[in-house]
Motif scaffolding. Structure first.
Motif, PDB file in Angstrom:
ATOM      1  N   UNK A  82     -42.362 -14.146 -21.110  1.00  0.00           N
ATOM      2  CA  UNK A  82     -42.116 -15.339 -21.928  1.00  0.00           C
ATOM      3  C   UNK A  82     -41.173 -15.029 -23.084  1.00  0.00           C
ATOM      4  N   UNK A  83     -41.420 -13.899 -23.764  1.00  0.00           N
ATOM      5  CA  UNK A  83     -40.546 -13.498 -24.869  1.00  0.00           C
ATOM      6  C   UNK A  83     -39.129 -13.230 -24.378  1.00  0.00           C
ATOM      7  N   UNK A  84     -39.000 -12.546 -23.253  1.00  0.00           N
ATOM      8  CA  UNK A  84     -37.675 -12.254 -22.695  1.00  0.00           C
ATOM      9  C   UNK A  84     -36.944 -13.549 -22.341  1.00  0.00           C
ATOM     10  N   UNK A  85     -37.656 -14.471 -21.712  1.00  0.00           N
ATOM     11  CA  UNK A  85     -37.020 -15.737 -21.336  1.00  0.00           C
ATOM     12  C   UNK A  85     -36.590 -16.540 -22.544  1.00  0.00           C
ATOM     13  N   UNK A  86     -37.425 -16.553 -23.586  1.00  0.00           N
ATOM     14  CA  UNK A  86     -37.067 -17.287 -24.800  1.00  0.00           C
ATOM     15  C   UNK A  86     -35.817 -16.698 -25.455  1.00  0.00           C
ATOM     16  N   UNK A  87     -35.733 -15.372 -25.480  1.00  0.00           N
ATOM     17  CA  UNK A  87     -34.567 -14.735 -26.091  1.00  0.00           C
ATOM     18  C   UNK A  87     -33.299 -15.004 -25.272  1.00  0.00           C
ATOM     19  N   UNK A  88     -33.427 -14.942 -23.940  1.00  0.00           N
ATOM     20  CA  UNK A  88     -32.272 -15.241 -23.088  1.00  0.00           C
ATOM     21  C   UNK A  88     -31.812 -16.673 -23.286  1.00  0.00           C
ATOM     22  N   UNK A  89     -32.769 -17.598 -23.314  1.00  0.00           N
ATOM     23  CA  UNK A  89     -32.415 -19.009 -23.488  1.00  0.00           C
ATOM     24  C   UNK A  89     -31.756 -19.241 -24.844  1.00  0.00           C
ATOM     25  N   UNK A  90     -32.327 -18.630 -25.894  1.00  0.00           N
ATOM     26  CA  UNK A  90     -31.767 -18.809 -27.231  1.00  0.00           C
ATOM     27  C   UNK A  90     -30.359 -18.222 -27.328  1.00  0.00           C
ATOM     28  N   UNK A  91     -30.166 -17.044 -26.742  1.00  0.00           N
ATOM     29  CA  UNK A  91     -28.855 -16.403 -26.806  1.00  0.00           C
ATOM     30  C   UNK A  91     -27.810 -17.214 -26.027  1.00  0.00           C
ATOM     31  N   UNK A  92     -28.183 -17.667 -24.811  1.00  0.00           N
ATOM     32  CA  UNK A  92     -27.244 -18.459 -24.013  1.00  0.00           C
ATOM     33  C   UNK A  92     -26.905 -19.774 -24.705  1.00  0.00           C
ATOM     34  N   UNK A  93     -27.926 -20.385 -25.310  1.00  0.00           N
ATOM     35  CA  UNK A  93     -27.687 -21.650 -26.002  1.00  0.00           C
ATOM     36  C   UNK A  93     -26.792 -21.443 -27.214  1.00  0.00           C
ATOM     37  N   UNK A  94     -27.017 -20.324 -27.929  1.00  0.00           N
ATOM     38  CA  UNK A  94     -26.198 -20.055 -29.108  1.00  0.00           C
ATOM     39  C   UNK A  94     -24.756 -19.774 -28.763  1.00  0.00           C
ATOM     40  N   UNK A  95     -24.501 -19.165 -27.590  1.00  0.00           N
ATOM     41  CA  UNK A  95     -23.130 -18.847 -27.198  1.00  0.00           C
ATOM     42  C   UNK A  95     -22.313 -20.096 -26.887  1.00  0.00           C
ATOM     43  N   UNK A  96     -22.989 -21.217 -26.648  1.00  0.00           N
ATOM     44  CA  UNK A  96     -22.250 -22.440 -26.327  1.00  0.00           C
ATOM     45  C   UNK A  96     -21.568 -23.025 -27.572  1.00  0.00           C
TER      46      UNK A  96
END
Length: 339
Positions: A82-96
């Motif tokens: 869950x923590x890994x997925x949240x970090x991936x989602x946050x990072x991908x969203x921030x890169x947009x």
């Protein structure tokens, strides 16, 4: 409750399928990025928000994990995923985005140096979480394997106990009967089986021989066998007629065997050589290799009002009667051909 767990499971499946389809679309857009059309750019903008759905899916996974009976063994892995997925989602969203928003998420993938002895190792927060997830996975696998081994040990102990009970119920050395020689062979296909036989001396000097087979195999069948043997011996104290014994046995078993049933053949041996037989759906016996014709009848435990006819056979000196279960007639060779 089970209904809520089922609903959460269905939601996870639906969200997972949507994310998979969305990922395929997003990947296809990236392949043709150099020749992107106006509509493809719009779809690419919309796909930015799939990370929000991903966060929702991770929350559902966490909820489902907490409600799972195996939560105590799996929580490190579920939490780390869950923590890994949240970090991936946050990072991908921030890169947009550009500017301050993107910089706010840059620390997730930023590498920093960690001194180890004389060298420095570059790691990132994402790498640390990845290693935590791997360790948590190994921990969870070990916990599950240990729990499964303990479960198998408990099942084996129960099977051993059932086998010991069955060994006591099936006579290894049949009693001596004047004028007869009795030999028996009992080899269950599994650790415990549903076949049974009993040799019971009667008050008038005769002997009752009963052989039967319970539907199904394993522990359940063995427990039903123990019940049948107990009821059979109790009934023999009140009646010595094979037909009446089967009728009473059937009456007592109806409603107590679930969806199962049992076949049974009862024979009363007399010193004169006469055999009085009654059959409840079991294989008929053989006299000197010839099958004895017997009227058909329902197995035990199906219909409470079932009736069981009797017939008699007179044995001469040297005659051989064979009572058997379907393990004999269904035996196969190594090519799976019936003998």
């Amino acid at each position: 409750d089970s209904v809520t767990t089922l609903v959460v499971g269905r939601l996870i499946q639906a969200v997972g399928a949507g994310l998979l389809a969305w990922g395929v679309l997003d990947g296809g857009i990236c392949v043709f990025e150099a020749h992107a059309t106006h509509w493809m750019q719009i779809l690419d903008s919309i796909s930015t928000f799939k990370d929000f759905v991903g966060v929702a899916a991770l929350m559902l996974v966490l909820i489902a994990g907490v409600r799972s009976p195996a939560w105590k063994r799996s929580w490190p892995f579920i939490a780390s995923v869950t923590l890994y997925g949240l970090m991936i989602s946050a990072f991908d969203w921030g890169k947009q985005f550009r500017g301050g928003v993107a910089e706010g998420y840059a620390w997730i993938d930023h590498e920093f140096s960690v001194p180890i002895d004389l060298i420095h190792v570059d790691v990132s927060a994402m790498a640390i979480v990845t290693w935590i997830m791997i360790v948590a996975l190994l921990y969870t696998v070990v916990q599950h394997l240990t729990a499964e081994r303990r479960k198998q040990e408990r099942v084996q102990q129960e099977l051993d106990a059932a086998r010991e009970v069955q060994r006591v119920l099936v006579p290894e050395n049949p009693p001596e009967i004047a004028g007869y020689t009795i030999e028996s062979v009992y080899r269950p296909a599994a650790e415990v089986g549903g076949d049974f036989f009993q040799v019971i001396p009667l008050r008038n000097g005769g002997t009752l021989v009963a052989i039967g087979d319970v539907s199904g195999k394993g522990l359940r069948a063995a427990m039903i066998v123990s019940m049948i043997v107990g009821v059979l011996r109790a009934v023999c104290a009140f009646s010595e007629e094979p037909g009446a014994i089967l009728a009473e046995l059937n009456r007592r078993l109806c409603g107590r065997m679930g969806e199962g049933f049992a076949t049974c053949l009862v024979a009363r041996l007399e010193e004169s050589g006469r055999l009085t037989l009654a059959n409840a759906g079991h294989l008929p016996p053989y006299i000197n290799g010839v099958e004895v014709e017997m009227p058909g009848a329902l197995p035990l435990g199906l219909v409470e009002s079932a009736f069981y006819e009797q017939n008699t056979v007179d044995l001469a000196e040297g005659d051989v009667a064979v009572l058997l279960t379907d393990g004999i007639c269904e035996a196969q060779n190594e090519r799976r051909v019936v003998f």
